[in-house]
Design an enzyme around this catalytic site. Structure first.
Site, mmCIF file in Angstrom:
data_model
loop_
_atom_site.group_PDB
_atom_site.id
_atom_site.type_symbol
_atom_site.label_atom_id
_atom_site.label_comp_id
_atom_site.label_asym_id
_atom_site.label_seq_id
_atom_site.Cartn_x
_atom_site.Cartn_y
_atom_site.Cartn_z
ATOM 1 N N ARG A 77 0.860 -1.167 -0.062
ATOM 2 C CA ARG A 77 0.010 0.054 -0.184
ATOM 3 C C ARG A 77 0.929 1.201 0.108
ATOM 4 N NH1 ARG A 77 -2.756 3.019 4.776
ATOM 5 N NH2 ARG A 77 -3.750 4.780 3.708
ATOM 6 N N HIS A 121 -2.555 10.747 0.669
ATOM 7 C CA HIS A 121 -2.425 10.613 1.986
ATOM 8 C C HIS A 121 -1.500 12.021 2.169
ATOM 9 C CE1 HIS A 121 -0.797 7.304 4.999
ATOM 10 N NE2 HIS A 121 -0.586 8.473 5.531
ATOM 11 N N GLU A 166 -7.449 8.624 6.223
ATOM 12 C CA GLU A 166 -7.687 9.337 7.455
ATOM 13 C C GLU A 166 -8.165 10.591 7.377
ATOM 14 O OE1 GLU A 166 -4.419 8.726 10.050
ATOM 15 O OE2 GLU A 166 -4.692 6.539 9.961
ATOM 16 N N ASN A 298 -7.461 1.808 9.942
ATOM 17 C CA ASN A 298 -6.126 1.864 10.141
ATOM 18 C C ASN A 298 -6.422 2.117 12.078
ATOM 19 O OD1 ASN A 298 -5.324 2.427 7.940
ATOM 20 N ND2 ASN A 298 -4.830 4.589 8.133
ATOM 21 N N TYR A 300 -4.478 1.847 16.097
ATOM 22 C CA TYR A 300 -3.193 1.871 16.715
ATOM 23 C C TYR A 300 -3.201 1.681 18.092
ATOM 24 C CZ TYR A 300 -0.786 3.248 12.554
ATOM 25 O OH TYR A 300 -0.187 3.438 11.241
ATOM 26 N N GLU A 355 -3.589 -0.083 8.173
ATOM 27 C CA GLU A 355 -2.326 0.094 9.085
ATOM 28 C C GLU A 355 -2.607 -0.279 10.253
ATOM 29 O OE1 GLU A 355 -1.358 4.560 9.064
ATOM 30 O OE2 GLU A 355 -1.724 4.777 7.156
HETATM 31 C C1 FCB Z 1 -1.332 7.285 10.502
HETATM 32 C C2 FCB Z 1 -0.824 7.614 9.373
HETATM 33 C C3 FCB Z 1 0.653 7.144 9.006
HETATM 34 C C4 FCB Z 1 1.451 7.252 10.060
HETATM 35 C C5 FCB Z 1 0.968 6.572 11.255
HETATM 36 C C6 FCB Z 1 1.868 6.204 12.480
HETATM 37 O O1 FCB Z 1 -2.224 8.131 11.178
HETATM 38 O O2 FCB Z 1 -1.799 7.506 8.346
HETATM 39 O O3 FCB Z 1 0.897 8.007 7.906
HETATM 40 O O4 FCB Z 1 2.080 8.364 10.519
HETATM 41 O O5 FCB Z 1 -0.329 7.107 11.790
#
Ligand code: FCB
Length: 452
Positions: A77, A121, A166, A298, A300, A355
């Site tokens: 990607r 992006h 995002e 995405n 985290y 992500e």
């Molecule tokens: C996301 C972004 C990516 C990277 C990660 C850690 O929000 O899409 O570009 O910075 O965080």
């Protein structure tokens, strides 16, 4: 020893973004982007760095494809830099920019790696910013033209497209919080930006379908798994609001439900929308809810929320938990819950984790080995969470680790290393970390043993 096995056609990949890796910020006719402008403005980036060179991927793409191949990646990607293609945002096409991505796509296909292209992006052409940026409807119109130019050239070979990455970051992080380019702090502008981002998505989808027969098209949203800090009604209300701000404001319109009524009411009563939703025009609701083939997720971390001052949601620092160097709590169960929620509440036909990953700064020892056990653990635990969700029936088709290699982490500069491959920025040498070598085996075996 129990083993976790994924479906044969599960797509294992890695992700990057143009500004974070390419460098060559003004090469071969590329125009200036808002990130060029932002990083060249003193005080915006924590270590004072820029993406002028970054990982020099613009010149090293062949080596990077060989690296991906050596790690068994099945999909990659990447994102396309809008001002490399249209230096002034619209109008004049820069063929050299299109040629770069065309060669990249050919190289990936030759290596047996499926290209997943993101059109946006975050590197908006500065010219469009000067004309109003995302708070202006003009930018959404320009995006549809840009989507047309790119997909005419690459649409015969790229069969997976993501419109934007995002929308929350494009709108709120960049226009309300002001941490990302263009660095505004204006709620109303952020809400306008969000609308035009969603609109641009809606306009681009049919363009991509027309120029890229048989392709699958989606959008990438970022999610936080929001939980109330206590069972009090006040914290529950704060968590609802945080979820509305971060997740539902984008998810609902993309799935045809329009903006969530509770949030519209909150924004109006809070004075953030002095003229209401006056930027919404007839037909926009249908445009934003255009049918798509997949959603990119995405993920985290989670967000534990209490009610703070002025009844606003306030994140709580959960004590005694493991965190990455971004300060983000490691919480794989959040990904499990999120995928279930998306499946059961929105009935999305196909999902990808586009992500997921973590920042730890472990570097090479004298022999060049990078022992990043914490990242390996992070990935393993998130793979297990994803697998559990799939057993519940969640139609997850693939997973992309963020990131293929260490890169320019936006406002944090080079201080945060998210790669499964270490980059020595002095020499531009790449060193696969232990996590990358482990991932390579996971891909080869389509799974792993829980005792790995
Ligand atoms: C996301 C972004 C990516 C990277 C990660 C850690 O929000 O899409 O570009 O910075 O965080």
């Amino acid at each position: 020893m129990s083993a976790i096995t994924f479906p044969d056609d599960f797509l294992w990949g890695a992700a990057t973004a143009s500004y974070q890796i390419e460098g060559a910020w003004d090469a071969d006719g590329k125009g200036e982007s808002i990130w060029d402008r932002f990083t060249h403005t003193p005080g915006k980036i924590q270590d004072g760095s820029t993406g002028d060179v970054a990982c020099d991927h613009y010149n090293r793409w062949q080596e990077d494809i060989a690296l991906m191949k050596s790690l068994n990646l099945r999909a990659y990607r990447f994102s396309i830099s809008w001002p490399r293609i249209l230096p002034a945002g619209r109008g004049q096409i820069n063929q050299a920019g299109l040629d770069f991505y065309s060669r990249l796509v050919d190289g990936l296909l030759e290596a047996g790696i499926q290209p997943f292209a993101t059109l946006y992006h975050w590197d908006l052409p500065q010219t469009l910013q000067d004309e109003g940026g995302w708070p202006s409807r003009n930018t959404a119109e320009a995006f549809a033209e840009y989507a047309d130019v790119v997909s005419r050239r690459l649409g015969d070979r790229v069969k997976n497209w993501m419109t934007l990455n995002e929308p929350w970051c494009i709108s709120f992080l960049s226009h309300q919080i002001g941490e990302h380019a263009p660095g505004w702090q204006d709620w109303t502008a952020a809400l306008r930006a969000a609308h035009h981002v969603l609109l641009s998505h809606g306009w681009a989808v049919p363009v991509l379908r027309r120029n890229s027969p048989g392709a699958e098209v989606g959008i990438v949203l970022n999610f936080e798994h929001v939980q109330p800090a206590t069972s009090s009604a006040a914290d529950f209300h704060a968590a609802r609001r945080q979820d509305g701000y971060f997740n539902r404001w984008f998810l609902d319109p993309v799935y045809g439900r329009y903006y969530p009524a509770d949030m519209v009411a909150d924004y109006i009563s809070g004075g953030y929308l002095p003229h209401g939703l006056d930027f919404v025009q007839e037909g926009d609701r249908r445009t934003m809810g255009v049918q798509t083939d997949f959603l990119g997720v995405n993920y985290y971390t989670r967000d534990v929320i209490r009610q703070g001052p002025d009844n606003m949601p306030q994140p709580v620092d959960v004590p005694d938990v493991e965190r990455t160097e971004m300060g983000w709590e490691i919480y794989p169960q959040g990904l499990y819950h999120l995928l279930n929620r998306l499946h059961f509440e929105y009935q999305i036909p196909k999902l990808y984790v586009t992500e997921n990953g973590c920042s730890f700064s472990d570097g090479p020892d004298a022999s060049g080995r990078v022992a990043d056990q914490r990242r390996l653990n992070y990935l393993r635990d998130h793979f297990a969470a994803v697998h559990r969700a799939m057993q519940n029936g969640v139609p997850l088709a693939g997973y992309f680790v963020w990131s293929l290699m260490d890169n320019f982490e936006w406002a944090k500069g080079y201080l945060q290393r998210f790669g499964i491959v270490y980059v020595d920025y002095e020499t531009q040498q790449r060193y696969p970390k232990d996590s990358a070598l482990w991932y390579k085996d996971v891909i080869a075996n389509n799974g792993f043993s829980l005792h790995d």
